[in-house]
Design a protein around this motif. Structure first.
Motif, PDB file in Angstrom:
ATOM      1  N   TRP A 158       0.831  -1.205   0.000  1.00 21.59           N
ATOM      2  CA  TRP A 158       0.000   0.000   0.000  1.00 21.59           C
ATOM      3  C   TRP A 158       0.869   1.260   0.000  1.00 21.59           C
ATOM      4  O   TRP A 158       0.515   2.262  -0.623  1.00 21.59           O
ATOM      5  CB  TRP A 158      -0.905   0.016   1.236  1.00 21.59           C
ATOM      6  CG  TRP A 158      -1.976  -1.022   1.214  1.00 21.59           C
ATOM      7  CD1 TRP A 158      -1.917  -2.279   1.732  1.00 21.59           C
ATOM      8  CD2 TRP A 158      -3.274  -0.902   0.632  1.00 21.59           C
ATOM      9  NE1 TRP A 158      -3.094  -2.952   1.512  1.00 21.59           N
ATOM     10  CE2 TRP A 158      -3.949  -2.114   0.840  1.00 21.59           C
ATOM     11  CE3 TRP A 158      -3.934   0.136  -0.030  1.00 21.59           C
ATOM     12  CZ2 TRP A 158      -5.247  -2.338   0.391  1.00 21.59           C
ATOM     13  CZ3 TRP A 158      -5.238  -0.085  -0.478  1.00 21.59           C
ATOM     14  CH2 TRP A 158      -5.880  -1.311  -0.266  1.00 21.59           C
ATOM     15  N   ASN A 159       1.970   1.187   0.703  1.00 14.02           N
ATOM     16  CA  ASN A 159       2.900   2.307   0.792  1.00 14.02           C
ATOM     17  C   ASN A 159       4.193   1.752   1.378  1.00 14.02           C
ATOM     18  O   ASN A 159       4.180   1.244   2.495  1.00 14.02           O
ATOM     19  CB  ASN A 159       2.331   3.404   1.691  1.00 14.02           C
ATOM     20  CG  ASN A 159       3.224   4.639   1.778  1.00 14.02           C
ATOM     21  OD1 ASN A 159       4.453   4.535   1.763  1.00 14.02           O
ATOM     22  ND2 ASN A 159       2.609   5.799   1.883  1.00 14.02           N
ATOM     23  N   PRO A 160       5.304   1.809   0.651  1.00 10.63           N
ATOM     24  CA  PRO A 160       6.543   1.218   1.163  1.00 10.63           C
ATOM     25  C   PRO A 160       7.036   1.816   2.472  1.00 10.63           C
ATOM     26  O   PRO A 160       7.868   1.216   3.150  1.00 10.63           O
ATOM     27  CB  PRO A 160       7.550   1.476   0.034  1.00 10.63           C
ATOM     28  CG  PRO A 160       6.717   1.630  -1.188  1.00 10.63           C
ATOM     29  CD  PRO A 160       5.457   2.302  -0.727  1.00 10.63           C
ATOM     30  N   GLY A 161       6.500   2.966   2.860  1.00 11.05           N
ATOM     31  CA  GLY A 161       6.867   3.560   4.133  1.00 11.05           C
ATOM     32  C   GLY A 161       6.120   2.962   5.308  1.00 11.05           C
ATOM     33  O   GLY A 161       6.446   3.264   6.460  1.00 11.05           O
ATOM     34  N   TRP A 162       5.120   2.095   5.039  1.00  9.84           N
ATOM     35  CA  TRP A 162       4.313   1.514   6.100  1.00  9.84           C
ATOM     36  C   TRP A 162       4.751   0.084   6.385  1.00  9.84           C
ATOM     37  O   TRP A 162       5.245  -0.629   5.503  1.00  9.84           O
ATOM     38  CB  TRP A 162       2.839   1.485   5.705  1.00  9.84           C
ATOM     39  CG  TRP A 162       2.224   2.823   5.480  1.00  9.84           C
ATOM     40  CD1 TRP A 162       2.705   4.040   5.867  1.00  9.84           C
ATOM     41  CD2 TRP A 162       1.004   3.084   4.770  1.00  9.84           C
ATOM     42  NE1 TRP A 162       1.851   5.040   5.465  1.00  9.84           N
ATOM     43  CE2 TRP A 162       0.809   4.489   4.795  1.00  9.84           C
ATOM     44  CE3 TRP A 162       0.061   2.283   4.125  1.00  9.84           C
ATOM     45  CZ2 TRP A 162      -0.299   5.089   4.189  1.00  9.84           C
ATOM     46  CZ3 TRP A 162      -1.039   2.873   3.544  1.00  9.84           C
ATOM     47  CH2 TRP A 162      -1.219   4.270   3.570  1.00  9.84           C
ATOM     48  N   THR A 163       4.514  -0.349   7.625  1.00 12.11           N
ATOM     49  CA  THR A 163       4.811  -1.725   7.996  1.00 12.11           C
ATOM     50  C   THR A 163       3.840  -2.697   7.347  1.00 12.11           C
ATOM     51  O   THR A 163       2.705  -2.337   7.000  1.00 12.11           O
ATOM     52  CB  THR A 163       4.744  -1.904   9.524  1.00 12.11           C
ATOM     53  OG1 THR A 163       5.238  -3.190   9.874  1.00 12.11           O
ATOM     54  CG2 THR A 163       3.310  -1.786  10.045  1.00 12.11           C
ATOM     55  N   THR A 164       4.297  -3.929   7.204  1.00 13.44           N
ATOM     56  CA  THR A 164       3.409  -5.027   6.815  1.00 13.44           C
ATOM     57  C   THR A 164       2.707  -5.614   8.035  1.00 13.44           C
ATOM     58  O   THR A 164       1.692  -6.284   7.905  1.00 13.44           O
ATOM     59  CB  THR A 164       4.221  -6.171   6.196  1.00 13.44           C
ATOM     60  OG1 THR A 164       5.251  -6.559   7.128  1.00 13.44           O
ATOM     61  CG2 THR A 164       4.865  -5.750   4.898  1.00 13.44           C
ATOM     62  N   GLY A 165       3.285  -5.382   9.219  1.00 14.48           N
ATOM     63  CA  GLY A 165       2.915  -6.177  10.379  1.00 14.48           C
ATOM     64  C   GLY A 165       3.697  -7.475  10.369  1.00 14.48           C
ATOM     65  O   GLY A 165       4.411  -7.812   9.421  1.00 14.48           O
ATOM     66  N   GLY A 166       3.598  -8.200  11.459  1.00 13.23           N
ATOM     67  CA  GLY A 166       4.319  -9.456  11.569  1.00 13.23           C
ATOM     68  C   GLY A 166       3.693 -10.309  12.650  1.00 13.23           C
ATOM     69  O   GLY A 166       2.738  -9.915  13.298  1.00 13.23           O
ATOM     70  N   SER A 167       4.186 -11.519  12.808  1.00 16.73           N
ATOM     71  CA  SER A 167       5.431 -11.933  12.206  1.00 16.73           C
ATOM     72  C   SER A 167       5.301 -12.516  10.800  1.00 16.73           C
ATOM     73  O   SER A 167       6.316 -12.822  10.155  1.00 16.73           O
ATOM     74  CB  SER A 167       6.117 -12.968  13.099  1.00 16.73           C
ATOM     75  OG  SER A 167       5.355 -14.169  13.177  1.00 16.73           O
ATOM     76  N   SER A 168       4.068 -12.674  10.300  1.00 15.96           N
ATOM     77  CA  SER A 168       3.907 -13.208   8.943  1.00 15.96           C
ATOM     78  C   SER A 168       4.026 -12.077   7.934  1.00 15.96           C
ATOM     79  O   SER A 168       3.139 -11.818   7.115  1.00 15.96           O
ATOM     80  CB  SER A 168       2.567 -13.927   8.823  1.00 15.96           C
ATOM     81  OG  SER A 168       2.471 -14.979   9.759  1.00 15.96           O
TER      82      SER A 168
END
Length: 486
Positions: free
Chosen positions: A149-159
């Motif tokens: 969505w935006n490379p500045g944002w996290t994906t979340g984790g741990s997956s």
């Protein structure tokens, strides 16, 4: 005419229909997905191990089976990714950690075996942060995994890698694992449809208290399809549930008359942002308008319970950390080093106290949710944060301040799904968690599918198509991994 983007992001159920009627080829799909990966992976950083030649051979074999009218199984020819802690024979498993010597498994995990038996085309293994104990895409071995969505944002984790792959158009089916929210946190921060199934529903090769694996997809129908594969029995998991004939395709249903609880205050951790609460309340209103009996659910967690769960997990990771050679310890992510040191030399009596508190979480969660067919809640108290940030909240004392809504369902073993239910003002996705009674995975998926069909237009994800080239540019932030990928 379908573009490569269209093929790569096509739902698995639609893909399979095309394979069956001959209008679509597994090789055509595979090559389209690989093109998307090649264009985006330099920014997203979703993969640990990837072999396009091997996966193309698998797609060719699938194409031949479909041409002969003899598909191998339910997902024959469909692209799949597996999280790096899901064993694949001969593929090293570093658990996202630069300090470890990767284990090289001699056999496939049950999940991998089921995917292969069903004809799934495994694209590779997706990344995770150190030991799966960061709720972001930050890893001492892999660098930073970023949101499509935006490379500045996290994906979340741990997956993290699985989430980036699902949201980024790397095919439709992805496997994550979850011990406190690791499937559902990327689910909310990336707009995905996910399911943390009942404890034991999907057999594992390394079962552990609260641990589950589950699908991470763009649609609930694809998650349900994947459950038909992943939930098949395997005797290697001595904690798995008995085989059960569940019609995972039975997603139709109404909400009228169902008792739906709305849980807005976790009772621990950080309080929810107003935009998160508003989005979940809007989702609850959709259920109520359809005739569900909607009632508030009070707090059932406490800060003491969350802190003791945190300490239990610190001790677990401290044991892993202290087993490393002194030089190797220096390569572990600094946040993990500081965090697990809080579990150093904790007396056994204190650890047992923590374990008993976890049993308390189980009891409280089941008791508080038993009156309801479903419980709606936030997934996390905040939306996606900066990609470079290891955890949502600064400060080591707040390490688990974001899992008050997710971790209870790991401990109780209850199923919990996520579906996108809105966006913040700056267009960060917001998911609603839909939890159910013990073992009612199908009921949870049915409710998720119903909400997906009936949610307002403004809650529907319009997936990033990279029209501005943001995912194909070189990263400007230094995210050089400390280890090399195979």
């Amino acid at each position: 005419m379908r573009t490569e983007q269209d093929l790569a992001t096509m739902p698995a159920v639609e893909m399979l229909a095309g394979f069956a009627d001959g209008t679509l080829s597994p090789v055509e799909v595979h090559d389209a997905v690989q093109s998307v990966i090649e264009a985006r992976e330099g920014v997203l950083n979703a993969f640990w191990a990837r072999d396009p030649d091997a996966s193309r051979k698998a797609a060719l074999a699938s194409e031949a089976r479909w041409a002969a009218g003899e598909p191998l199984g339910l997902i024959d020819g469909v692209p799949v990714t597996l999280k790096e802690n899901v064993a694949r024979r001969g593929v090293p498993m570093p658990s996202g950690n630069a300090g470890t010597e990767p284990v090289v498994p001699e056999a496939d995990a049950p999940i991998t075996a089921r995917v292969v038996e069903s004809g799934g085309v495994i694209l590779g293994s997706t990344v995770m942060p150190d030991w799966g104990m960061l709720s972001s895409g930050v890893s001492s071995r892999h660098g930073i995994t970023r949101s499509p969505w935006n490379p500045g944002w996290t994906t979340g984790g741990s997956s993290s890698g699985a989430g980036a792959a699902a949201a980024g158009g790397y095919g439709p089916l992805h496997v994550g694992t979850d011990i406190g929210g690791s499937i559902r946190l990327p689910g909310t921060w990336l707009g995905l449809a996910t399911l943390k199934p009942s404890y034991g529903r999907i057999p594992l090769d390394a079962p552990y208290l609260g641990r589950a694996a589950g699908p991470m997809t763009r649609t609930v129908a694809d998650a349900a399809l994947f459950m038909r594969v992943l939930s098949r029995p395997d005797p290697r998991d001595w904690t798995s549930l008995p085989p059960q004939d569940i019609d995972w395709s039975a997603l139709d249903g109404e909400m009228r008359g169902l008792r739906v609880g709305v849980h807005l205050d976790a009772g621990c951790g950080e309080s929810c942002d107003a935009e998160i609460l508003a989005a979940v309340n809007r989702a609850a209103a959709v259920f109520e308008a359809a005739g569900a009996i909607v009632e508030p659910v009070g707090r059932f967690m406490t800060q003491e319970l969350l802190d003791d769960l945190d300490l239990f997990l610190r001790v677990r990771s401290w044991n892993d950390f202290r087993a490393l050679e002194p030089e190797a310890r220096l390569r572990v992510h600094p946040h993990i080093i500081r965090w697990c040191q809080g579990g150093a030399d904790v007396p056994g009596t204190r650890v047992l106290q923590c374990y008993q508190q976890i049993m308390g979480i189980q009891a409280r969660t089941v008791a508080a949710t038993l009156p309801y067919d479903l419980v709606l809640s936030p997934v996390a108290p905040v939306a996606a944060f900066a990609a470079e940030q290891p955890m949502p909240f600064p400060g080591d004392e707040k390490t688990m301040a974001h899992i008050g809504f997710t971790a209870p369902y790991n401990m109780s073993g209850q199923p919990a799904a996520t579906v996108n239910c809105g966006f913040t003002a700056d267009r960060r996705p917001i998911g609603v968690q839909i939890a159910g009674r013990r073992f009612d995975d199908l009921g949870v998926l049915r409710a998720a599918a119903w909400y997906e069909r009936n949610r307002p237009a403004e809650a529907v994800p319009h997936w990033p198509d990279d029209a501005d080239g943001a995912l194909t540019e070189e990263k400007t932030t230094s995210t050089t991994p400390e280890g090399e990928k195979p």
